[in-house]
Design a protein around this motif. Structure first.
Motif, mmCIF file in Angstrom:
data_model
loop_
_atom_site.group_PDB
_atom_site.id
_atom_site.type_symbol
_atom_site.label_atom_id
_atom_site.label_comp_id
_atom_site.label_asym_id
_atom_site.label_seq_id
_atom_site.Cartn_x
_atom_site.Cartn_y
_atom_site.Cartn_z
ATOM 1 N N VAL A 71 36.649 27.212 77.703
ATOM 2 C CA VAL A 71 35.679 27.539 76.444
ATOM 3 C C VAL A 71 36.575 26.510 75.873
ATOM 4 N N TYR A 72 36.321 25.148 74.486
ATOM 5 C CA TYR A 72 36.661 24.506 73.797
ATOM 6 C C TYR A 72 37.020 25.377 72.595
ATOM 7 N N LEU A 102 40.608 28.387 78.969
ATOM 8 C CA LEU A 102 40.898 28.592 77.359
ATOM 9 C C LEU A 102 41.949 27.055 76.920
ATOM 10 N N ASP A 103 41.006 26.185 76.791
ATOM 11 C CA ASP A 103 41.768 24.831 75.583
ATOM 12 C C ASP A 103 42.135 24.917 74.462
ATOM 13 N N LEU A 104 43.483 25.110 73.612
ATOM 14 C CA LEU A 104 43.556 25.421 72.707
ATOM 15 C C LEU A 104 43.747 24.165 71.843
ATOM 16 N N GLY A 105 42.597 24.102 70.398
ATOM 17 C CA GLY A 105 43.391 22.699 69.708
ATOM 18 C C GLY A 105 42.401 21.486 70.456
ATOM 19 N N SER A 106 41.412 21.642 71.577
ATOM 20 C CA SER A 106 41.324 20.516 71.927
ATOM 21 C C SER A 106 40.638 19.413 71.300
ATOM 22 N N GLY A 107 40.957 18.883 70.397
ATOM 23 C CA GLY A 107 40.669 18.034 70.123
ATOM 24 C C GLY A 107 38.927 17.613 69.800
ATOM 25 N N TRP A 145 28.252 26.383 81.658
ATOM 26 C CA TRP A 145 29.692 26.745 81.424
ATOM 27 C C TRP A 145 30.718 26.156 80.949
ATOM 28 N N ALA A 146 30.639 25.555 80.095
ATOM 29 C CA ALA A 146 31.286 24.927 79.195
ATOM 30 C C ALA A 146 30.713 24.936 77.404
ATOM 31 N N GLY A 147 32.057 25.620 76.723
ATOM 32 C CA GLY A 147 31.203 25.871 75.238
ATOM 33 C C GLY A 147 32.180 25.568 74.560
ATOM 34 N N ILE A 148 32.353 25.243 73.077
ATOM 35 C CA ILE A 148 33.075 24.901 71.603
ATOM 36 C C ILE A 148 32.846 26.275 70.912
ATOM 37 N N VAL A 149 33.872 26.203 70.541
ATOM 38 C CA VAL A 149 34.445 27.761 69.317
ATOM 39 C C VAL A 149 35.392 26.774 68.234
ATOM 40 N N GLN A 150 34.331 26.696 67.498
ATOM 41 C CA GLN A 150 35.019 26.126 66.301
ATOM 42 C C GLN A 150 35.570 27.667 65.679
ATOM 43 N N ALA A 151 36.629 27.418 65.756
ATOM 44 C CA ALA A 151 38.430 28.757 65.394
ATOM 45 C C ALA A 151 39.180 28.108 64.853
ATOM 46 N N ASN A 205 38.960 15.057 79.471
ATOM 47 C CA ASN A 205 39.198 16.550 79.366
ATOM 48 C C ASN A 205 38.528 16.996 80.371
ATOM 49 N N VAL A 206 38.597 19.057 80.468
ATOM 50 C CA VAL A 206 39.024 19.923 80.679
ATOM 51 C C VAL A 206 37.922 19.656 81.605
ATOM 52 N N HIS A 207 36.265 19.760 81.387
ATOM 53 C CA HIS A 207 35.722 20.466 81.902
ATOM 54 C C HIS A 207 34.725 18.699 82.808
ATOM 55 N N GLU A 208 35.519 17.315 82.381
ATOM 56 C CA GLU A 208 35.031 16.665 83.328
ATOM 57 C C GLU A 208 36.306 17.072 84.429
ATOM 58 N N ILE A 209 37.729 17.211 84.505
ATOM 59 C CA ILE A 209 38.582 17.893 85.688
ATOM 60 C C ILE A 209 38.222 18.818 86.272
#
Length: 283
Positions: free
Chosen positions: A109-110, A80-85, A133-139, A91-95
């Motif tokens: 989850v970004y 869970l990547d908070l404030g992923s920018g 397996w990866a997604g983005i949350v606007q919050a 980025n995490v999913h690439e790593i």
């Protein structure tokens, strides 16, 4: 999440490109292109004021890469990547995709509140074929319930199993009046035993003389943006882990967390201006 264009794409509706954004300026520090002229000009002014800033951002980003790989090696498969920018380098999913053996899977989850970050992340996850397996949350990360109970978070993460929560270079945008200690506690409370909590944060406690004056001007410049910055010292940051034991090597500068390169010159001058650590919830 990387883009190949040399200039930033057209801004999504509602995105303010008249004021510099900390997330987009950070992208510029890292050599990305998801930024506008106002961000680049602000970044250049910051660099003139505080010359180590690009190197400090790079050291922080490399720390992110090392810790994600370490979490994977420890058996954690949820992030869970908070404030992923905004989309930028490493980025995490690439790593995750580059580190896990073929056939093994993880979930990412970004989370970011900026429309430009969400818009570009959505496009890039679709382009990368990673949306299963990866997604983005606007919050806003300052609203843990909105993050943790979001449908996309629930789709991808099982909080009954270990999760690696990433608060990388983001808590220094949370003011003292917003109760950063209570905020982090609310995330910790939702995590299962074996989960990791990773934090990195800018500091000025080791700055002296000219460097201290540079940092003072640096902070003053950010006060005029939509994302003011707060520097904190070690004594303020270590309690954020709630007593969870730190994994090796403990609470250190980002460049010193399981380093894989030697530092010299500007790299050494940038080193003292950040703290980081990763703690594990006891099993």
């Amino acid at each position: 999440m990387t883009e190949s264009n040399d200039v930033a794409p057209e801004a999504p509706s509602g995105v303010d490109t008249e004021r510099p954004s900390a997330a987009r300026v950070y992208d510029w520090y890292l050599g990305g292109n998801q930024n506008w002229a106002v961000d680049r000009e602000f970044g250049r002014r910051i660099e003139r004021t505080f010359p180590p800033i690009k190197e400090l951002a790079t050291q922080n980003r490399r720390f992110l890469g090392r810790l994600v790989r370490a979490a994977l090696d420890a058996g954690i498969r949820q992030f869970l990547d908070l404030g992923s920018g905004v989309p930028t380098v490493g980025n995490v999913h690439e790593i995750v995709r580059g580190h896990l053996p073929e056939g093994e899977h993880a979930s990412v989850v970004y989370v970011d509140y900026e429309p430009v970050a969400v818009a570009h992340a959505t496009v890039i996850l679709e382009r990368d074929g990673a949306t299963d397996w990866a997604g983005i949350v606007q919050a806003d990360l300052r609203d843990p319930a909105a993050v943790l109970d979001h449908a996309e978070t629930r789709r991808l993460l099982d909080f009954a199993e270990p999760v690696c929560v990433l608060m990388i270079a983001v808590l220094h945008f949370v003011g003292d009046d917003e109760d950063p200690t209570g905020l982090v506690r609310r995330y910790r409370e939702r995590l299962a035993p074996g989960s990791w909590l990773a934090i990195s944060h800018m500091t000025g406690e080791l700055a002296t003389g000219e460097q201290a004056e540079q940092l003072r001007r640096f902070v003053d410049m950010y006060r005029g943006t939509s994302n003011p910055i707060w520097l904190r010292d070690r004594g303020e940051l270590e309690p954020l882990y709630g007593g969870w034991p730190l994994v090796e090597p403990g609470f250190v500068h980002p460049a010193d967390w399981r380093p894989d390169v030697e530092l010299n010159g500007l790299q050494l001058r940038a080193r003292p201006f950040g703290w980081c650590g990763v703690a594990e919830r006891p099993r």
